[in-house]
Motif scaffolding. Structure first.
Motif, PDB file in Angstrom:
ATOM      1  N   LEU A 282      11.773  -0.884  -8.583  1.00 34.21           N
ATOM      2  CA  LEU A 282      11.370  -2.188  -8.065  1.00 34.21           C
ATOM      3  C   LEU A 282       9.951  -2.145  -7.502  1.00 34.21           C
ATOM      4  O   LEU A 282       9.116  -3.010  -7.800  1.00 34.21           O
ATOM      5  N   LYS A 283       9.636  -1.146  -6.685  1.00 37.75           N
ATOM      6  CA  LYS A 283       8.320  -1.052  -6.059  1.00 37.75           C
ATOM      7  C   LYS A 283       7.268  -0.449  -6.985  1.00 37.75           C
ATOM      8  O   LYS A 283       6.106  -0.344  -6.614  1.00 37.75           O
ATOM      9  N   LEU A 284       7.696  -0.063  -8.182  1.00 36.92           N
ATOM     10  CA  LEU A 284       6.743   0.374  -9.200  1.00 36.92           C
ATOM     11  C   LEU A 284       6.261  -0.816 -10.019  1.00 36.92           C
ATOM     12  O   LEU A 284       5.282  -0.714 -10.753  1.00 36.92           O
ATOM     13  N   GLY A 285       6.949  -1.956  -9.877  1.00 36.42           N
ATOM     14  CA  GLY A 285       6.549  -3.158 -10.587  1.00 36.42           C
ATOM     15  C   GLY A 285       7.520  -3.615 -11.653  1.00 36.42           C
ATOM     16  O   GLY A 285       7.310  -4.645 -12.297  1.00 36.42           O
ATOM     17  N   TYR A 286       8.612  -2.878 -11.856  1.00 37.97           N
ATOM     18  CA  TYR A 286       9.583  -3.230 -12.891  1.00 37.97           C
ATOM     19  C   TYR A 286      10.164  -4.616 -12.625  1.00 37.97           C
ATOM     20  O   TYR A 286      10.490  -4.963 -11.488  1.00 37.97           O
ATOM     21  N   ASP A 287      10.273  -5.418 -13.673  1.00 39.74           N
ATOM     22  CA  ASP A 287      10.816  -6.767 -13.559  1.00 39.74           C
ATOM     23  C   ASP A 287      12.341  -6.679 -13.644  1.00 39.74           C
ATOM     24  O   ASP A 287      12.914  -6.532 -14.724  1.00 39.74           O
TER      25      ASP A 287
ATOM     26  N   ARG B  54       0.825  -1.219   0.000  1.00 36.82           N
ATOM     27  CA  ARG B  54       0.000   0.000   0.000  1.00 36.82           C
ATOM     28  C   ARG B  54       0.854   1.261   0.000  1.00 36.82           C
ATOM     29  O   ARG B  54       0.360   2.347  -0.295  1.00 36.82           O
ATOM     30  N   THR B  55       2.149   1.121   0.327  1.00 37.07           N
ATOM     31  CA  THR B  55       3.072   2.254   0.300  1.00 37.07           C
ATOM     32  C   THR B  55       3.930   2.251  -0.959  1.00 37.07           C
ATOM     33  O   THR B  55       4.792   3.119  -1.122  1.00 37.07           O
ATOM     34  N   GLY B  56       3.720   1.293  -1.856  1.00 37.90           N
ATOM     35  CA  GLY B  56       4.542   1.185  -3.057  1.00 37.90           C
ATOM     36  C   GLY B  56       4.206   2.234  -4.103  1.00 37.90           C
ATOM     37  O   GLY B  56       3.129   2.846  -4.099  1.00 37.90           O
ATOM     38  N   ALA B  57       5.117   2.431  -5.035  1.00 41.68           N
ATOM     39  CA  ALA B  57       4.930   3.446  -6.072  1.00 41.68           C
ATOM     40  C   ALA B  57       3.773   3.106  -7.003  1.00 41.68           C
ATOM     41  O   ALA B  57       3.058   3.996  -7.471  1.00 41.68           O
ATOM     42  N   LEU B  58       3.563   1.823  -7.279  1.00 38.98           N
ATOM     43  CA  LEU B  58       2.461   1.457  -8.173  1.00 38.98           C
ATOM     44  C   LEU B  58       1.112   1.720  -7.517  1.00 38.98           C
ATOM     45  O   LEU B  58       0.169   2.188  -8.180  1.00 38.98           O
ATOM     46  N   ALA B  59       0.996   1.461  -6.222  1.00 43.46           N
ATOM     47  CA  ALA B  59      -0.246   1.777  -5.511  1.00 43.46           C
ATOM     48  C   ALA B  59      -0.540   3.272  -5.585  1.00 43.46           C
ATOM     49  O   ALA B  59      -1.690   3.691  -5.756  1.00 43.46           O
TER      50      ALA B  59
ATOM     51  N   LEU C  60       4.935   9.348 -13.964  1.00 45.42           N
ATOM     52  CA  LEU C  60       5.417   9.140 -12.606  1.00 45.42           C
ATOM     53  C   LEU C  60       6.926   9.345 -12.563  1.00 45.42           C
ATOM     54  O   LEU C  60       7.656   8.884 -13.439  1.00 45.42           O
ATOM     55  N   CYS C  61       7.365  10.003 -11.508  1.00 42.85           N
ATOM     56  CA  CYS C  61       8.770  10.365 -11.366  1.00 42.85           C
ATOM     57  C   CYS C  61       9.178  10.130  -9.917  1.00 42.85           C
ATOM     58  O   CYS C  61       8.548  10.661  -8.998  1.00 42.85           O
ATOM     59  N   HIS C  62      10.199   9.295  -9.677  1.00 45.70           N
ATOM     60  CA  HIS C  62      10.673   9.079  -8.317  1.00 45.70           C
ATOM     61  C   HIS C  62      11.468  10.273  -7.824  1.00 45.70           C
ATOM     62  O   HIS C  62      11.880  11.138  -8.612  1.00 45.70           O
TER      63      HIS C  62
END
Length: 628
Positions: free
Chosen positions: A322-327, A264-269, A286-288
């Motif tokens: 990684l927390k955005l879902g990138y493989d 719930r704290t991830g970038a994709l959420a 989206l930009c980190h």
């Protein structure tokens, strides 16, 4: 003459520091295999050749490419060398403030190991303000709010400005002060020979920018600790909880079970919640945190009107994505994620890739040159490179272990909580045990270290099968840690005194699991795990002995779990310690002995105090890895 502000230890870390001793000398490390190139948005092949880096540089900085080519061949080119040694800059945007480190290769150690190969010649920091919207100014030089993207850029520019202005006074100063502390050596300009810059930021901290309008912020930052569900349900948010619940429902339906992007704290959420609140418009990306600052350093001021001059490419890196879902295994945006964003029953976007960083690179990989305006304002070379960033916790690993550690190098952080990371030659992951893997960058020149493949090998020797050379930073973070010492009322003086009374060669009969509250993340993710802090003996030294042993045993179990899950090598060959508790020499010896019990011969590796642990220093080491 230079700012050398050190961030103070957190209270629990300070209390755990029972004895400060010099770090033992580092041993020469073995270089990891040649590094991979990951530049395509969905799928990037791994190419292990130095010429790939030079070819990429030709697009951005022909002069720097020529320098690298002549250096590789052993030739020299008159007029290309700088009178000052090559320097590298790291910025860390942490939870408490922003910090800058400037490093150069140590003149006293041409073959040193890890971060010890470099000398930090300048450091400076700015603390974020604790409250407010970030525009109120701050303590120690005007730091804004930790969640204000404009404050991040302001802090970096302030640190660059102070470094640039300190150069004039440093040029007439000695390279070290009378008390032996580090200071900038005498030279004409501290920043004039900076070859590259790297930025680290907090994991999963991100915002939305308009890439077609010079990267203008259109949706403010949501930080590493922003829980989309909890925040939407808070009375102060004023939002509609249904948007966050819809976002989590999408993750539940599309993301693989136990995937790190389901948090719930991830970038994709956060990305999905933003879209559910108000559909993402054309140009929004989206930009980190690290991506944003890097983009701003690469950007000249916005031009009048609209057009291609105001389009900004958003580049990111393996660690932040990684927390955005990138493989990170296949080096692509996975199909489940594309489906989640594009399906009519999903987010319903026309083009999923349009809202994601257009380029995902290896941490430390060159992505472009600094903007002409930034270079001119702060006295940086016009061909100074910006490289792929990283997260703050991974930057701390680079600080302790360097950019070319041998497989089996581990770092234990003994702060308020316990965290371990180990370099493995294969991928390890088990969400049920709180274990995750970051892909570790592998450099063609060995990061300046020894061993591995020579960067001057011919093309045939450099040709390797795709995917053959990999390195993984595996580990987890426990809720056990030094915070329990404050909870149980130990003062710093008491810890110092009582530690002297403990014999590290003798086991405590007490068996504790020193949590401060219910719930554990690693080495066994158990939300119902209860603290075990009894019985409490009358002798406080016996109680401390049991608590320190209990924390150390969680560390030991963590490394055992990594081995059971397939880490290669299965156990650490070297353990570097950082955090306040690492400075307790008695505790290091206790941990070394107890850790040895899981080795076949009963002898574990040395447990050493890391020389460097600042994330900004680690970012600077990462900046140097490709070029030095």
């Amino acid at each position: 003459d230079t700012h050398t502000h050190k961030t103070p230890d957190r209270p629990s870390e300070t209390m755990a520091a029972a004895a400060a001793t010099p770090a033992p000398p580092s041993t020469a490390s073995e270089a990891s295999p040649l590094r991979g190139d990951a530049r395509r948005s969905r799928r990037a092949p791994i190419v292990h050749r130095r010429k790939t880096i030079i070819t990429n540089l030709l697009q951005f900085s022909p002069l720097l490419a020529v320098v690298l080519m002549t250096r590789s061949s052993g030739m020299s080119v008159d007029g290309l060398s700088s009178p000052s040694p090559a320097r590298f800059v790291g910025f860390d945007l942490g939870t408490s403030g922003a910090r800058m480190s400037v490093i150069e290769r140590s003149s006293s150690s041409s073959s040193g190991s890890g971060g010890s190969k470099y000398t930090e010649i300048h450091s400076d920091s700015i603390l974020w303000s604790k409250e407010g919207d970030g525009r109120e100014g701050g303590n120690d030089g005007g730091g804004g709010s930790y969640d204000d993207a404009e404050a991040w850029e302001d802090a970096v520019r302030t640190l660059l400005g102070r470094a640039s202005s300190s150069s004039a006074s440093a040029s007439s100063s000695s390279s070290s002060s009378s008390d032996g502390s580090s200071a900038a050596p005498p030279h004409d300009d501290l920043l004039s020979s900076v070859r590259s810059i790297c930025v680290s930021g907090t994991s999963a901290s991100c915002l939305i920018v308009d890439a077609k309008d010079a990267g203008r912020i259109v949706r403010p930052a949501r930080m590493y600790d922003y829980d989309v569900v909890a925040r939407s349900q808070s009375s102060s948010s004023g939002g509609d909880p249904s948007h966050a619940l819809r976002a989590m429902d999408l993750l539940d339906r599309y993301a693989p079970p136990q995937h790190t992007a389901r948090a719930r704290t991830g970038a994709l959420a956060k990305l999905l919640a933003w879209h559910c609140e108000s559909p993402l418009r054309r140009g929004e990306v989206l930009c980190h945190q690290a991506d944003y600052v890097t983009m701003r350093l690469a950007s000249d001021p916005k031009k009048c009107g609209s057009g291609p001059d105001n389009v900004r490419a958003i580049s990111s890196d393996w660690h932040n994505c990684l927390k955005l879902g990138y493989d990170v295994r296949e080096l692509e945006w996975p199909e489940w994620m594309i489906s989640c964003l594009e399906d009519k029953d999903g987010a319903g976007l026309e083009d999923a890739l349009s809202v994601l960083p257009s380029r995902v690179v290896s941490p430390g990989e060159p992505i472009g040159t600094i903007s002409a305006s930034v270079a001119s304002e702060y006295g940086l070379p016009s061909n100074c490179m910006l490289v792929g960033g990283t997260t703050d916790s991974n930057a701390a690993f680079f600080a302790a272990a360097g950019a070319d550690p041998k497989f089996g190098t581990a770092v234990t952080s003994l702060g308020s909580t316990l965290a371990i990371k180990q370099l493995s030659s294969n991928f390890v992951e088990d969400a049920d045990r709180g274990v995750y893997s970051h892909r570790f960058p592998v450099f063609a020149n060995g990061g300046g270290g020894s061993g591995g493949k020579d960067g001057d090998d011919d093309d045939d020797a450099a040709e390797e099968e795709e995917g053959e050379s990999e390195a993984w930073l595996i580990g987890g973070a426990s809720n056990v840690g030094c915070a329990v010492l404050r909870q149980q009322g130990f003062s710093t003086d008491e810890l110092l005194t009582l530690s002297e009374r403990i014999d590290p060669s003798v086991d405590s009969p007490l068996s504790y699991y020193p949590l401060t509250k219910t719930g554990e993340r690693f080495p066994d993710a158990d939300p119902d795990r209860q603290p075990r802090l009894e019985p409490i003996p009358d002798d406080r030294s016996e109680y401390l002995h049991g608590l320190l042993q209990g924390i150390g045993d969680v560390e030991r179990e963590g490394y055992r779990v990594l081995g059971d899950l397939g880490a290669v090598p299965p156990l650490p060959v070297r353990v570097l310690s950082c955090g306040g508790g690492a400075r307790n020499a008695m505790w290091r010896e206790m941990r070394r002995r107890r850790l040895g019990e899981i080795y076949r011969d009963g002898e574990g590796p040395d447990v050493e105090l890391a020389e460097n642990t600042e994330a900004s220093y680690g970012a600077a080491v990462l900046a140097a890895a490709t070029f030095d």
